[in-house]
Design a protein around this motif. Structure first.
Motif, PDB file in Angstrom:
ATOM      1  N   GLY A 166       0.789  -1.222   0.000  1.00 55.36           N
ATOM      2  CA  GLY A 166       0.000   0.000   0.000  1.00 55.36           C
ATOM      3  C   GLY A 166       0.821   1.271   0.000  1.00 55.36           C
TER       4      GLY A 166
ATOM      5  N   PHE B 264      -3.343   4.392  -5.052  1.00 55.48           N
ATOM      6  CA  PHE B 264      -4.277   4.502  -3.937  1.00 55.48           C
ATOM      7  C   PHE B 264      -4.255   5.879  -3.272  1.00 55.48           C
TER       8      PHE B 264
ATOM      9  N   TRP C 105      -8.132   1.438  -1.196  1.00 60.17           N
ATOM     10  CA  TRP C 105      -7.596   0.083  -1.404  1.00 60.17           C
ATOM     11  C   TRP C 105      -8.654  -0.984  -1.130  1.00 60.17           C
TER      12      TRP C 105
END
Length: 427
Positions: free
Chosen positions: A242, A248, A304
């Motif tokens: 991430g 994202f 996400w």
């Protein structure tokens, strides 16, 4: 005319006079200091944080400037130089010591600051004992007490950052909790109909001016997660790359991640199995609410997972009928001072306490808002730019301080406060 705070007699608990409440809240600030050594009072670990000694002095300065000087006949200030040293951002009251340099104030000493507090307390209690002035200053004193409670939360978050900066990772207070981790139930989403609703404070009880006026707002149908996002859930985001995937992140968020080299939440260890807490370095509880996230991190996680952050109107409308209870700061010696796993049978759990919940709403004025004239008008209104709203309170928010209309606000890159998130979805 707008005022910085609004209060009525209905706000006061029947069993507690304003004088008693003053004593209780002022004593809490000193109780927070009980585990400290003298060296802990002075150091400033970053520009956004302040030394404990400064918090103790500034909250006393607030009462001196806004209550005692204008309303206590014949009042003699403790030290005129404190007007400059302990002003925070009130330009109308004159110049002030630079915020990033508060940690250089080795003088006045801690003992002098404690004497300053006693000086303020003695005169304030005399003022409250006088029938001809007690009603006149009641609103200002109530505002000062709520201001002090804000600083009590800051004292604990600033202390946590300070202690985490020490390679020894010392504990503010050893933990007494037994680490019995329970699996958390999967997230459920609770649906809410769209339509026109009312948010904001009515003014019948104490509130800050940024919570008013109460007004109508339109929301579409939406759903809120029944609990906060957990450490285990956020860990999946970290392990899925991430912090290495720009898709994202908002543009400013990605710039912050890359420039600051963020790879995980603040206070998490590189091994991703421990976090620094006010009890020192502790194993991460998978079921507890993830905390110390910036808005950028909260927003990226929501993207996400295929959800979003709620707006503050959605949050408040959902919380309007909820009982204000949860993992909040009550007794300093026995409160957890750290997020816990969700519990209880309510539809929406953890609405109050554990972590402040980021919303997608910018911190702007409500329709019809006008700041108060003079220095007190600087309390909230002038910060309505480039910040985001958080709701609900945290594990270090005083329990009688938070409410469903309370609007906290921070810049999107900030994360040293106890900040987390609850997911939302469109219907």
């Amino acid at each position: 005319m707008a005022s910085i705070g609004n209060t009525t007699a209905a706000y006061r608990a029947p069993a507690e006079s304003l004088a008693d409440r003053y004593s209780r809240i002022r004593s809490t600030s000193l109780a927070i200091c009980e585990p400290l050594e003298i060296e802990d009072y002075v150091v400033q670990s970053m520009p956004d944080a302040s030394p404990v000694k400064w918090h103790l002095a500034h909250t006393s300065w607030f009462f001196e400037q806004f209550v005692l000087k204008p309303h206590a006949r014949g009042y003699t200030p403790f030290d005129e130089r404190f007007d400059y040293l302990f002003n925070s951002y009130y330009q109308a009251l004159g110049p002030m010591h630079q915020r990033p340099r508060r940690g250089l104030l080795t003088r006045p000493t801690v003992n002098e600051v404690v004497s300053y507090r006693k000086h303020i307390d003695d005169h304030l209690q005399q003022l409250l004992a006088s029938e001809d002035t007690a009603d006149r200053v009641g609103e200002l004193v109530t505002l000062g007490l709520n201001h002090e409670q804000q600083h009590q939360e800051l004292m604990l978050t600033d202390l946590k950052h300070l202690l985490s900066s020490n390679p020894l990772l010392p504990a503010y207070r050893p933990t007494t909790a037994n680490q019995v981790w329970q699996p958390v139930e999967p997230t459920r989403f609770v649906s809410f109909d769209g339509g026109i609703g009312e948010i904001g404070a009515s003014g019948k009880h104490f509130c800050f001016d940024n919570e008013m006026p109460r007004h109508r707002t339109l929301v579409e149908g939406y759903a809120l997660a029944d609990r906060l996002v957990t450490n285990a859930e956020y860990l999946e985001f970290v392990r899925d790359g991430g912090y290495r995937r720009a898709d994202f992140w908002l543009s400013d968020g990605w710039s912050t991640v890359t420039s600051e080299q963020w790879t995980r939440p603040l206070y998490w260890s590189e091994s991703l199995d421990a976090e620094f807490t006010l009890a020192g370095l502790q194993p991460i509880d998978p079921a507890a609410a993830v905390c110390h996230l910036s808005y950028f991190e909260a927003d990226a996680y929501a993207r996400w997972i295929g959800a979003r952050l709620p707006t503050e109107a959605e949050w408040e409308l959902a919380a309007a009928r909820s009982h204000i209870d949860g993992n909040l700061l009550r007794d300093v010696a026995t409160s957890s001072l750290h997020p816990r796993p969700a519990s209880g049978g309510e539809k929406l759990r953890q609405l109050f306490g554990d972590v402040w919940e980021w919303t997608a709403s910018p911190y702007v004025a409500y329709p019809g808002y006008r700041p108060a004239p003079g220095a007190l008008g600087e309390y909230n209104g002038k910060f309505m730019c480039s910040q985001l709203v958080l709701r609900g309170g945290s594990c270090v928010t005083p329990a009688d301080h938070v409410r469903e209309t309370y609007r906290n606000f921070f810049y999107p890159q900030a994360r040293w406060q106890f900040m987390g998130l609850r997911l939302a979805r469109d219907l």
